[in-house]
Write a protein that holds these residues in place. Structure first.
Motif, short mmCIF file in Angstrom:
data_model
loop_
_atom_site.label_atom_id
_atom_site.label_comp_id
_atom_site.label_asym_id
_atom_site.label_seq_id
_atom_site.Cartn_x
_atom_site.Cartn_y
_atom_site.Cartn_z
N TRP A 369 0.84 -1.20 0.00
CA TRP A 369 0.00 0.00 0.00
C TRP A 369 0.88 1.25 0.00
N PHE A 370 1.88 1.27 0.87
CA PHE A 370 2.77 2.43 0.98
C PHE A 370 3.49 2.68 -0.34
N ARG A 371 3.95 1.62 -0.99
CA ARG A 371 4.77 1.76 -2.18
C ARG A 371 3.94 1.94 -3.45
N LEU A 372 2.80 1.20 -3.54
CA LEU A 372 2.04 1.18 -4.80
C LEU A 372 0.63 1.73 -4.66
N GLY A 373 0.28 2.25 -3.50
CA GLY A 373 -1.07 2.74 -3.30
C GLY A 373 -2.02 1.59 -2.96
N LEU A 374 -3.24 1.94 -2.55
CA LEU A 374 -4.22 0.94 -2.15
C LEU A 374 -4.53 -0.05 -3.27
N PRO A 375 -4.69 0.36 -4.54
CA PRO A 375 -4.93 -0.64 -5.60
C PRO A 375 -3.81 -1.66 -5.70
N GLY A 376 -2.56 -1.25 -5.46
CA GLY A 376 -1.45 -2.19 -5.50
C GLY A 376 -1.58 -3.27 -4.45
N MET A 377 -1.96 -2.89 -3.23
CA MET A 377 -2.13 -3.88 -2.17
C MET A 377 -3.30 -4.81 -2.49
N LEU A 378 -4.40 -4.27 -2.99
CA LEU A 378 -5.56 -5.10 -3.30
C LEU A 378 -5.24 -6.08 -4.43
N LEU A 379 -4.45 -5.67 -5.41
CA LEU A 379 -4.06 -6.57 -6.48
C LEU A 379 -3.16 -7.68 -5.95
N PHE A 380 -2.25 -7.34 -5.03
CA PHE A 380 -1.39 -8.37 -4.45
C PHE A 380 -2.23 -9.39 -3.67
N ILE A 381 -3.23 -8.92 -2.93
CA ILE A 381 -4.12 -9.83 -2.21
C ILE A 381 -4.86 -10.73 -3.21
N ALA A 382 -5.33 -10.16 -4.32
CA ALA A 382 -6.03 -10.95 -5.33
C ALA A 382 -5.10 -12.00 -5.94
N ILE A 383 -3.83 -11.65 -6.14
CA ILE A 383 -2.86 -12.60 -6.70
C ILE A 383 -2.68 -13.79 -5.76
N THR A 384 -2.45 -13.51 -4.48
CA THR A 384 -2.22 -14.61 -3.53
C THR A 384 -3.49 -15.45 -3.36
N ARG A 385 -4.66 -14.82 -3.44
CA ARG A 385 -5.91 -15.58 -3.34
C ARG A 385 -6.06 -16.50 -4.54
N ALA A 386 -5.76 -15.99 -5.75
CA ALA A 386 -5.85 -16.83 -6.94
C ALA A 386 -4.83 -17.98 -6.87
N TRP A 387 -3.63 -17.69 -6.38
CA TRP A 387 -2.62 -18.74 -6.21
C TRP A 387 -3.13 -19.81 -5.25
N TRP A 388 -3.68 -19.40 -4.11
CA TRP A 388 -4.14 -20.36 -3.11
C TRP A 388 -5.26 -21.24 -3.64
N ARG A 389 -6.19 -20.67 -4.37
CA ARG A 389 -7.32 -21.44 -4.90
C ARG A 389 -6.84 -22.51 -5.88
N GLU A 390 -5.69 -22.28 -6.50
CA GLU A 390 -5.18 -23.26 -7.47
C GLU A 390 -4.28 -24.31 -6.83
N VAL A 391 -3.53 -23.96 -5.79
CA VAL A 391 -2.52 -24.89 -5.26
C VAL A 391 -2.98 -25.66 -4.03
N ARG A 392 -4.04 -25.22 -3.36
CA ARG A 392 -4.41 -25.88 -2.11
C ARG A 392 -4.78 -27.34 -2.37
N LEU A 393 -4.42 -28.18 -1.40
CA LEU A 393 -4.67 -29.61 -1.51
C LEU A 393 -5.78 -30.00 -0.55
N PRO A 394 -6.78 -30.71 -1.02
CA PRO A 394 -7.85 -31.15 -0.11
C PRO A 394 -7.40 -32.31 0.76
N GLY A 395 -8.13 -32.55 1.83
CA GLY A 395 -7.83 -33.70 2.68
C GLY A 395 -6.60 -33.50 3.53
N ASP A 396 -6.11 -34.61 4.08
CA ASP A 396 -4.92 -34.53 4.93
C ASP A 396 -3.70 -35.04 4.17
#
Length: 473
Positions: A369-396
């Motif tokens: 946010w400090f370096r890229l403004g609020l849109p930059g932080m929100l885009l980074f959050i969206a990137i990590t969310r998209a990454w997590w939805r693709e790599v997460r493994l179900p079960g144990d």
């Protein structure tokens, strides 16, 4: 017999270049130029070689200079040059089109706004466009891997190069620390590798001589780099035999020890969080490992006074580091109001200097946010969310084998790195370190996209041998 002028152009040009270097700088300079040119040609003709060299050297000597850029960044430039040439020749696959890559592309596009805004302000004396180009270069492994790493052999070579690089880092770092606790020895070694600003490096090392010096210079960056190494090492050891298992085991054990000796409380805490996550997902031996790690940590606190000092500072009201972090959060609203479009790339994110009234922010997301403004932080959050939805493994994770071990390792490594974001910011804009972060994130995406059925009777390490697998007893 006729001679093709085009065929003569390259050897004649190289001969003139080498001859000129011998006249100006003598034989040593000419030899260095020949070696460098040979490496450059090898990378441009086969860009995967550049990515493998980057994975080997970036963990070990991140700030070794190669002209105007650190050597790892120079290797990325050459690799992209090779990709461009191979693309023009029609030998590259289609551009990666995953949601994570698309969002990262939008983040790069948005950074042009804080780049321009930062250039219009008087603060900062850096070269904004150059710093922006270096940041884009450091996040580019997300796009490089789908283009270059396209089969199991390439994936294995990349992981091996990365772990070998971390192994070299640990041999250098722990070796110097075991021989002598004088940080000046490490300073002299890094100066011999053409590290810039040896005086500033020595000041950082001597600020707290009890913390282990390393090629990553700042102890917190050392802890962050080793936090990326340890999870990969233990899972690589679990699915291999022979010297590969020894390499993975060494990276895990020595990496955990290096985190302790570096005095990085955040990295040590997040390594514990990683093991706790494995225990929660019912990974074999993770619960026992967590108990063993706690016992070893208590033993270390008894016998190692610097660790006692760092641990006690967690509960001290006079701890300078903790106090500065609270001040940073207090002043953060004023900082972002002062720079609504972000600080940009002309000025570095300021290190907090309370005596000068300057405050950065020790938080990964707020630093975006400090370096890229609020849109930059929100885009980074969206990137990590998209990454997590693709790599997460179900079960144990009751069964660990070649079908899932490295996917668990890369996912857990990125989660541990993100966990440090609550107490530090070094995975946001720290050059070279963030390139390793994005490389491992891209490896997790790559493994999630490749169908990997559970094998039954073979491993690449030893044909016709049963697969090494951890099963819960």
């Amino acid at each position: 017999m006729t001679l093709d002028r085009g065929a003569l152009l390259l050897p004649v040009g190289l001969s003139l270049l080498i001859g000129g270097l011998m006249i100006v700088g003598g034989a040593p300079l000419a030899m260095v130029a020949v070696v460098g040119l040979a490496v450059a040609v090898a990378i441009v003709t086969k860009p995967l070689r550049g990515l493998l060299l980057f994975a080997l050297l970036a963990p070990a000597v991140p700030w070794m200079k190669a002209g105007p850029l650190p050597l790892p960044e120079a290797l990325l430039v050459l690799t992209w040059g090779g990709v461009a040439i191979q693309w023009l020749a029609g030998r590259m696959p289609t551009w990666p089109r995953g949601r994570t890559e698309r969002l990262l592309g939008w983040l790069i596009v948005w950074t042009l706004v804080p780049l321009v805004a930062g250039e219009l302000r008087p603060e900062g004396d850096g070269i904004g466009p150059l710093n922006w180009a270096r940041w884009v270069l450091n996040v580019s492994p997300v796009f490089l891997l789908p283009l270059l790493v396209r089969d199991e052999q390439a994936r294995e070579r990349l992981m091996l190069a990365l772990l070998a690089g971390f192994g070299i880092l640990l041999v250098i770092t722990l070796g110097f620390f075991a021989v002598s606790r004088d940080p000046g020895r490490m300073t002299a070694f890094l100066a011999s590798l053409n590290y810039p600003h040896p005086e500033a490096i020595q000041d950082i090392f001597y600020a707290d001589p009890s913390r282990m010096p390393s090629p990553w210079i700042h102890p917190n960056s050392t802890g962050g780099a080793l936090l990326l190494a340890a999870p990969l090492g233990i899972f690589y050891a679990a699915i291999h035999t022979g010297w590969r298992r020894w390499l993975g085991g060494f990276v895990f054990v020595a990496g955990a020890a290096g985190i302790v000796f570096s005095g990085s409380r955040g990295a040590l805490l997040c390594l514990g969080v990683f093991v706790a996550w494995l225990a929660w997902r019912k990974t074999p031996y993770a619960g026992r490992g967590l108990i063993l790690a706690a016992l070893l940590a208590m033993s270390l606190l008894v016998v190692y006074p610097p660790a006692q000092k760092r641990f006690a500072s967690l509960f001290s009201s006079n701890d300078v580091s903790t106090g500065v972090r609270f001040d940073e959060y207090t002043h953060f609203p004023g900082n972002v109001l002062k720079h609504p479009l972000g600080l940009g790339f002309k000025a570095e994110t300021p290190a907090s200097s309370p005596e000068k009234g300057v405050y950065g922010i020790s938080n990964l997301w707020l630093n975006y946010w400090f370096r890229l403004g609020l849109p930059g932080m929100l885009l980074f959050i969206a990137i990590t969310r998209a990454w997590w939805r693709e790599v997460r493994l179900p079960g144990d994770f009751r069964q660990i084998g070649r079908h899932n071990a490295l996917r668990i390792a890369t996912t857990g490594t990125v989660l541990a790195a993100l966990a440090t974001g609550f107490i530090d910011h070094y995975f946001s804009f720290t050059q070279v370190l963030i390139s390793l972060f994005w490389l491992i994130l891209a490896m997790g995406l790559m493994l999630a996209r490749v169908p990997q059925p559970v094998p039954t009777d073979a491993t690449p390490s030893r044909p016709n041998a049963p697969e090494p697998r951890l099963n819960r007893p």
